[in-house]
Design a protein around this motif. Sequence first.
Motif, short mmCIF file in Angstrom:
data_model
loop_
_atom_site.label_atom_id
_atom_site.label_comp_id
_atom_site.label_asym_id
_atom_site.label_seq_id
_atom_site.Cartn_x
_atom_site.Cartn_y
_atom_site.Cartn_z
N ALA A 138 0.84 -1.03 -0.07
CA ALA A 138 0.10 0.02 0.12
C ALA A 138 0.56 1.26 -0.10
N GLY A 139 1.83 1.26 0.74
CA GLY A 139 2.75 2.54 0.99
C GLY A 139 3.61 2.58 -0.43
N ASP A 142 1.44 4.12 -2.94
CA ASP A 142 1.04 5.72 -2.69
C ASP A 142 2.34 6.52 -2.91
N ALA A 145 2.49 7.25 -6.64
CA ALA A 145 1.24 7.41 -7.50
C ALA A 145 1.59 8.89 -8.21
N VAL A 150 -0.23 4.56 -10.95
CA VAL A 150 0.94 4.28 -10.06
C VAL A 150 2.03 3.94 -10.92
N ASP A 205 -9.04 -0.83 -4.66
CA ASP A 205 -8.21 0.35 -5.14
C ASP A 205 -8.61 0.73 -6.74
N ARG A 207 -6.93 2.72 -8.80
CA ARG A 207 -5.93 3.15 -9.43
C ARG A 207 -5.18 1.96 -10.09
#
Length: 251
Positions: A138-139, A142, A145, A150, A205, A207
């Motif tokens: 997840a990190g 992020d 992104a 991403v 998610d 993205r």
Amino acid sequence: MKIVVIGGTGLIGSKLVANLSASGHEVVAASPSKGVNTVTGEGLAGALDGAAVVVDVSNAPSFDERVVTDFFRTSGGNLAAAEAKAGVRHHVALSIVGTDRVADLGYFRAKVEQERLIVQSGIPYTIVRATQFLEFLAGIADGHADGDTVRLAPVQFQPIAADDVAAILAETALARPLNGLIDIAGPDRGPFSDIVGRYLTAVGDRRSTVSDPAARYFGGGVTEFSLVPTGPARLGQISLTDWLNRSKASA
């Protein structure tokens, strides 16, 4: 046997403490919150008194290169001195696969410095280099992104579950020192963008991921095999599919 886990209240440390305790060992979870600070030296001598093994899974409070390097130098020096005084017979440290292959990433350079200090300490040691944890996906998404996209470097990726890291560290702590390095990774390897994309889909998610030749890894330049083992490696047991199914269930 008494084993001290430096960073014993964190993601890996707490799992490692549980594993070793379940095997019947006397385990000390050492961290500032428990009154043991490797930077200031507070509580360190008492924690290590009578210890046979020390496992260091601690981390710096910042990713700034100066802060990280100072942390590992100071913590490592204090640990080595305390271990020598206590008669510790095995120092195990958790590091990162590829630390010596991403020269322009400050955090990796700091880990190389940590490894160098361990080798020179005179304490029998084993350094366990792990690929990135699945729990960090997840990190990672992020951190790379660009709006709803991403952008990830076109490299191979082979993340490992934290449970597997803790299990292998527990086995390493109970084995003879190698006075060398071992690489550990997850059982599944694939393109960086594919693995992160599978994670985003699993947790709902929206993205999308793209493989971008211009993308860097948290600011560091990487090549195809910078982040994965390039030689023999110990593989974890938890597959990407199984871990993603757990993540989907808990999302």
